[in-house]
Scaffold this active site. Structure first.
Site, PDB file in Angstrom:
ATOM      1  CG  ASN A 180      -0.413   0.730   2.389  1.00 29.46           C
ATOM      2  OD1 ASN A 180      -0.463   1.965   2.465  1.00 29.46           O
ATOM      3  ND2 ASN A 180       0.134  -0.026   3.346  1.00 29.46           N
ATOM      4  CG  PHE A 184       0.373   9.510   6.945  1.00 28.80           C
ATOM      5  CD1 PHE A 184       0.228   8.203   7.350  1.00 28.80           C
ATOM      6  CD2 PHE A 184       1.417  10.257   7.492  1.00 28.80           C
ATOM      7  CE1 PHE A 184       1.088   7.635   8.285  1.00 28.80           C
ATOM      8  CE2 PHE A 184       2.285   9.698   8.434  1.00 28.80           C
ATOM      9  CZ  PHE A 184       2.121   8.387   8.823  1.00 28.80           C
ATOM     10  CB  SER A 282       4.178   5.838   7.193  1.00 28.70           C
ATOM     11  OG  SER A 282       3.636   5.760   5.882  1.00 28.70           O
ATOM     12  CG  ASN A 284       3.352   4.582   1.672  1.00 22.75           C
ATOM     13  OD1 ASN A 284       4.089   4.141   0.806  1.00 22.75           O
ATOM     14  ND2 ASN A 284       2.566   3.803   2.407  1.00 22.75           N
ATOM     15  CB  THR A 285       4.874  10.534   4.884  1.00 22.03           C
ATOM     16  OG1 THR A 285       3.480  10.201   4.941  1.00 22.03           O
ATOM     17  CG2 THR A 285       5.042  12.030   5.106  1.00 22.03           C
ATOM     18  CE  LYS A 321       2.837   0.197  12.985  1.00 19.76           C
ATOM     19  NZ  LYS A 321       1.429   0.071  12.583  1.00 19.76           N
ATOM     20  CG  ASN A 350       4.545   1.214   9.573  1.00 17.89           C
ATOM     21  OD1 ASN A 350       3.809   0.724   8.735  1.00 17.89           O
ATOM     22  ND2 ASN A 350       4.356   2.416  10.076  1.00 17.89           N
TER      23      ASN A 350
END
Length: 461
Positions: A180, A184, A282, A284-285, A321, A350
């Site tokens: 994925n 966010f 994450s 994706n940021t 996390k 994560n």
């Protein structure tokens, strides 16, 4: 013959007999009558039996459907959704069903062998739902009803943002994994706070009879209602022996090295959470994982702890996390900073940006950008968890997350040092009965032991 037919029609029309229906013919020569038959006793009994059986079957199916253990969820509904819809559409449907009460429920009470204490609170079982499933806090009660002892919503960013363009979620069927790159996507602090406030106040109004101390004046005196759960001595999850976590993220538009977004999240959402999670992992940021560097990480932890301690009422537990892709030296730095700062625990881990050679799925999917979750992450997450546990001498509460698909996976994390475990991807593949399935499997594997007996077991020999 013609005169007789005409006379017969006229006579019948003037003196109708009971139970006779007349059909006016186009001509008198075609005059007819149809006699309506009264239902016989046999017909009535037959109709009654059909109606009764239909009702019984309907009620039985409803009872069956709303039991999370029903095989229909794992072997029919979930596969149909995977076949008929893309990953993100299935995700949205699952949230919609849980939000409006159309999802199944775990109807069994948790065995006392599964009970565990974390951060001074009792949980009825150690199986939690990871962040990323209910990003906006829409279906909290429906997800608790699936049997989880801990539900974590989010990530939530200060300002609303749409995330990355679609498609942004991909199934790797052969590996039972997911990639994925949501990025966010969030409705923002304000919307989630309003949703949590409404949920709390609805609970308090509906529970007034159960809590004699809840009065109209007490409700009116608390504009947000958050302090009322503390005054009543109930968890902010509003569930006995269950905890609600809120995962905090940061906006893409924010300075990559700024920690202000997390401080804002602690202040605005802290009063509604049993647990706050600082998500610095994450993939994706852009720049987010840079917050795991030692100097920035220490600053981050210090500032969010100051913000947490400034909250009135009960202080939520504070976790961080981390990613599974960190080197041993980086993991040591994370563990040292966590111990020094006084943070309450670490979630390991994560999603991963790596693509293990063990992947079986089509290479075009494997090459998609984003975080990989599911069974392929488990070796990486376990390695990181073991390293953190050893570095902290088991003094820090750890939550294991990554590739937990069955009870054996959960027990392996516990033996490595995890007090709690979280799952997400296996729920998407196996359906709403996953929490109950894992809990039953744990009980079967434990035999005469308790969950708490095996935490860190591999280091005790």
């Amino acid at each position: 013959m013609t005169l007789f037919r005409t006379y017969s029609y006229a006579r019948t029309w003037r003196t109708p007999r009971p139970n006779t229906i007349f059909v006016r013919p186009r001509s008198r020569a075609l005059s007819t009558t149809v006699t309506k038959q009264s239902p016989t006793v046999t017909t009535k009994l037959k109709n009654f039996a059909i109606g009764t059986v239909s009702i019984v079957l309907g009620v039985s199916f409803i009872e069956y459907y709303f039991d999370s253990r029903a095989a229909i969820h794992k072997y029919f509904i979930t596969p149909v959704l995977r076949t008929a819809t893309d990953a993100e559409t299935s995700h949205k449907f699952a949230i919609w069903a849980a939000k409006w009460g159309f999802s199944a429920k775990d109807r069994l009470s948790d065995d006392e062998k599964l009970a565990v204490r974390a951060w001074g609170k009792k949980l009825s079982n150690p199986v939690g739902l990871a962040a990323g499933f209910d990003k906006h806090g829409e279906a909290i009660d429906g997800l608790f009803d699936l049997g989880f002892g801990y539900v974590e919503i989010g990530s939530v960013t200060p300002e609303p943002q749409s995330g990355n363009p679609q498609p942004r979620m991909f199934r790797l069927h052969d590996d039972k994994a997911v990639i994925n790159r949501y990025g966010f996507n969030s409705v923002g602090h304000k919307s989630v706070e309003l949703r949590l406030r409404d949920r709390l106040r609805r609970y308090l109004y509906h529970s007034a009879k159960l809590h004699p101390r809840i009065t109209t004046s007490l409700l009116a005196s608390s504009p947000d209602g958050a302090s009322l759960s503390d005054a009543l001595g109930i968890n902010r999850s509003l569930k006995d022996d269950k905890l609600l976590g809120i995962n905090l993220g940061k906006n893409k538009s924010s300075d990559p090295e700024s920690v202000d977004d997390y401080v804002k999240g602690v202040k605005s959402l802290g009063p509604y959470a049993d647990v706050l999670v600082i998500n610095v992992s994450s993939p994706n940021t852009p720049g987010l994982r840079g917050l795991q560097r030692k100097d920035i990480f220490e600053k981050l932890l210090n500032e969010v702890i100051i913000a947490r301690n400034s909250l009135s009422g009960r202080h939520p537990t504070l976790l961080v996390k981390i990613a599974p892709d960190l080197s041993d030296d980086e993991l040591d730095d994370i563990a040292d900073a966590a111990m020094k700062s006084g943070v309450d625990g670490i979630i390991v881990s994560n999603t991963t940006i790596s693509r293990p050679n063990s992947l079986y799925s089509d290479s075009s999917l494997v090459s998609e950008i984003g975080g990989l979750s599911g069974p392929p992450v488990k070796p990486l997450a376990l390695r990181a968890l073991r390293k953190i546990y050893q570095r902290t001498n088991g003094e820090l509460t750890l939550v294991g997350c990554g590739g937990i698909s069955d009870a054996k996976d959960a027990l392996e994390y516990a033996r490595a040092g995890a007090t709690l475990v979280q799952l997400y991807t296996s729920l998407a593949y196996d359906g709403v009965g996953k929490a109950r399935e894992i809990k039953d499997g744990i009980l079967s594997e434990l035999k005469d032991k308790k969950w708490t007996d095996i935490i860190g077991e591999q280091w005790k020999n």
